[in-house]
Design an enzyme around this catalytic site. Structure first.
Site, PDB file in Angstrom:
ATOM      1  N   ASP A   1     -40.639  38.602  16.415  1.00  0.00           N
ATOM      2  CA  ASP A   1     -39.564  39.474  15.922  1.00  0.00           C
ATOM      3  C   ASP A   1     -38.899  38.899  14.668  1.00  0.00           C
ATOM      4  O   ASP A   1     -38.169  39.592  13.965  1.00  0.00           O
ATOM      5  CB  ASP A   1     -38.517  39.743  17.016  1.00  0.00           C
ATOM      6  N   GLU A   2     -39.145  37.611  14.381  1.00  0.00           N
ATOM      7  CA  GLU A   2     -38.495  36.996  13.213  1.00  0.00           C
ATOM      8  C   GLU A   2     -38.953  37.606  11.896  1.00  0.00           C
ATOM      9  O   GLU A   2     -38.292  37.460  10.874  1.00  0.00           O
ATOM     10  CB  GLU A   2     -38.759  35.484  13.193  1.00  0.00           C
TER      11      GLU A   2
ATOM     12  N   TYR B   1     -40.782  29.772   8.278  1.00  0.00           N
ATOM     13  CA  TYR B   1     -41.651  30.113   9.412  1.00  0.00           C
ATOM     14  C   TYR B   1     -41.848  31.621   9.486  1.00  0.00           C
ATOM     15  O   TYR B   1     -42.973  32.128   9.577  1.00  0.00           O
ATOM     16  CB  TYR B   1     -41.046  29.581  10.725  1.00  0.00           C
TER      17      TYR B   1
HETATM   18  O1  DAU Z   1     -37.781  35.235  18.221  1.00  0.00           O
HETATM   19  C1  DAU Z   1     -39.075  34.720  18.379  1.00  0.00           C
HETATM   20  C2  DAU Z   1     -39.057  33.310  17.894  1.00  0.00           C
HETATM   21  O2  DAU Z   1     -38.263  32.577  18.808  1.00  0.00           O
HETATM   22  C3  DAU Z   1     -40.435  32.701  17.786  1.00  0.00           C
HETATM   23  O3  DAU Z   1     -41.174  33.394  16.804  1.00  0.00           O
HETATM   24  C4  DAU Z   1     -40.309  31.246  17.375  1.00  0.00           C
HETATM   25  O4  DAU Z   1     -41.581  30.636  17.320  1.00  0.00           O
HETATM   26  C5  DAU Z   1     -39.433  30.528  18.359  1.00  0.00           C
HETATM   27  O5  DAU Z   1     -39.254  29.207  17.937  1.00  0.00           O
HETATM   28  C6  DAU Z   1     -38.093  31.220  18.510  1.00  0.00           C
HETATM   29  O6  DAU Z   1     -37.306  31.055  17.336  1.00  0.00           O
HETATM   30  P1  DAU Z   1     -35.755  30.656  17.393  1.00  0.00           P
HETATM   31  O7  DAU Z   1     -35.384  29.968  16.155  1.00  0.00           O
HETATM   32  O8  DAU Z   1     -34.927  31.819  17.819  1.00  0.00           O
HETATM   33  O9  DAU Z   1     -35.816  29.628  18.655  1.00  0.00           O
HETATM   34  P2  DAU Z   1     -35.078  28.250  18.938  1.00  0.00           P
HETATM   35  O10 DAU Z   1     -35.378  27.887  20.338  1.00  0.00           O
HETATM   36  O11 DAU Z   1     -35.338  27.234  17.890  1.00  0.00           O
HETATM   37  O12 DAU Z   1     -33.550  28.670  18.822  1.00  0.00           O
HETATM   38  C7  DAU Z   1     -32.986  29.693  19.623  1.00  0.00           C
HETATM   39  C8  DAU Z   1     -31.528  29.824  19.236  1.00  0.00           C
HETATM   40  O13 DAU Z   1     -30.851  28.618  19.627  1.00  0.00           O
HETATM   41  C9  DAU Z   1     -31.324  29.964  17.733  1.00  0.00           C
HETATM   42  O14 DAU Z   1     -30.248  30.840  17.488  1.00  0.00           O
HETATM   43  C10 DAU Z   1     -30.957  28.567  17.295  1.00  0.00           C
HETATM   44  C11 DAU Z   1     -30.239  27.982  18.499  1.00  0.00           C
HETATM   45  N1  DAU Z   1     -30.396  26.514  18.655  1.00  0.00           N
HETATM   46  C12 DAU Z   1     -31.674  26.017  18.679  1.00  0.00           C
HETATM   47  C13 DAU Z   1     -31.879  24.661  18.795  1.00  0.00           C
HETATM   48  C14 DAU Z   1     -33.288  24.100  18.828  1.00  0.00           C
HETATM   49  C15 DAU Z   1     -29.295  25.700  18.771  1.00  0.00           C
HETATM   50  O15 DAU Z   1     -28.148  26.153  18.756  1.00  0.00           O
HETATM   51  N2  DAU Z   1     -29.508  24.340  18.872  1.00  0.00           N
HETATM   52  C16 DAU Z   1     -30.746  23.791  18.890  1.00  0.00           C
HETATM   53  O16 DAU Z   1     -30.865  22.554  18.987  1.00  0.00           O
END
Ligand code: DAU
Length: 344
Positions: free
Chosen positions: A133-134, A156
């Site tokens: 969805d990104e 990404y």
């Molecule tokens: O939406 C689909 C996507 O979801 C996938 O295409 C990506 O491969 C996948 O990594 C994921 O992307 P996000 O950036 O949304 O996922 P992430 O788990 O890194 O982060 C989820 C949310 O949490 C985002 O708003 C950032 C926040 N976050 C993330 C991390 C790692 C934090 O607040 N602290 C953190 O340390």
């Protein structure tokens, strides 16, 4: 298609969603042969697949290789007489793409091109590109359907959008039977502990701070990994080539609420939450309109809270899986990504 003795190549099949999908495909389709093709980067892990050789014998094979290596891809197609491809192979972590984008462009764009060329040469019956969805960028209101403009905002997401467009062009120009799924945020067993759910769960188990970006009010749409896999399996069989299918549950959560739920399941204090400097270009909200997929008959089977509770329990019960991953390269990345943030 894919109901006879066909061979399905699952690229990136040692990763999180890919390994869950390889298991599901073998369990659901007794005639199918599955070849997992994976480069085994830091995020690909043979431990995710240990049961498959034992359970499925000659119906399962593993090949180590890079999708951006044309010779290795060609050799795998020839050796295994591939009938269909599901491409999960990608560098997937947004924060890492901000630290350095090369690997993302190489895999998502050049790697996708390499696979599409092989799919074209070998006349595969189906090629499914697993996307995200990104690619729509942040959706501040309402929900994006498949016709929503592509406005990716981090490297990404831009690389994934590039792969999607290339795949669609191979359908239009060369007639490759391409399908694309665009999934929302996914969680469950075997997710590398850099993503927010496994990172926060495993940090909390160890009483380490949970680095929440900014005010934590960003919103994501959440899905259990097996629901995501079931959607991919359905689109592979019943989707229309040349079409894109959003895969979303409608279960939205702000990051702060998700974090509190995780702490609640683990009976850990909210004082572990540490608000840290935000991710640059942080997308505030994602939301998908998945009516097109639902018209094919897909529904998520797990509610968000039930699936999250089960996932938290899985990480609590499987420290032997994640603890070794939180060492070496991971610690270097963690220092780079969070060192200054956590001091601030
Ligand atoms: O939406 C689909 C996507 O979801 C996938 O295409 C990506 O491969 C996948 O990594 C994921 O992307 P996000 O950036 O949304 O996922 P992430 O788990 O890194 O982060 C989820 C949310 O949490 C985002 O708003 C950032 C926040 N976050 C993330 C991390 C790692 C934090 O607040 N602290 C953190 O340390």
């Amino acid at each position: 298609m894919l109901d006879k003795e066909n061979t399905l190549l699952i690229t990136g099949g040692a990763g999180f969603i890919g390994s869950n999908y390889a298991r599901m495909a073998l369990e659901r389709h007794p005639e199918l042969r599955v070849v997992v093709y994976d480069k085994l980067t830091y995020a690909g892990n043979l431990q995710n697949l240990t049961d498959l050789a034992f359970r499925f014998g000659p119906r399962y094979a593993f090949v180590q290789g890079d999708i951006a290596d044309p010779e290795a891809v060609e050799a795998a197609f020839r050796q295994h007489a591939v009938d269909a491809v599901v491409n999960f192979a990608a560098a997937t972590h947004v924060d890492r793409s901000i630290l350095g984008a090369e690997e993302f462009i190489q895999t998502e764009v050049f790697g996708t091109y390499t696979l599409l060329e092989a799919a074209r040469r070998h006349g595969v019956e189906r090629y499914l590109q697993v996307s995200s969805d990104e690619v729509y960028g942040q959706v501040l209101q309402g929900a994006a359907d498949e016709g929503h403009p592509l406005t990716p905002r981090n490297p990404y997401a831009a690389a994934k959008a590039g792969g999607d467009l290339l795949a669609l062009s191979y359908h239009t120009t060369h007639g490759v039977p391409v399908l694309i799924t665009r999934g929302c945020n996914t969680f469950g067993p075997y997710q590398y502990p850099e993503k927010v759910v496994p990172l926060f769960v495993t940090n909390a188990i160890d009483d380490q701070p949970l680095p929440l970006y900014g005010d934590g009010r960003q919103e994501r749409e959440w899905m259990y990994v097996l629901d995501h896999c079931a959607a991919i399996d359905l689109v592979l069989r019943q989707g229309q080539p040349g079409q894109v299918y959003n895969v979303g549950t409608g279960e939205h959560q702000e990051n702060i609420a998700l974090t509190r739920l995780i702490l609640g399941y683990l009976e850990k204090p909210e004082s572990l939450i540490q608000h840290v400097q935000d991710r640059p270009g942080h997308d505030h909200r994602y939301a998908l309109d998945s009516a097109k997929l639902r018209a094919l008959g897909w529904r998520p089977e797990r509610s968000f809270e039930e699936a999250l509770a089960e996932t938290v329990a899985w990480y609590r019960q499987h420290p032997e899986w994640w603890r070794p991953l939180k060492s070496g390269e991971f610690l270097e990345y963690y220092r780079r990504q969070y060192g200054e943030r956590l001091k601030g």
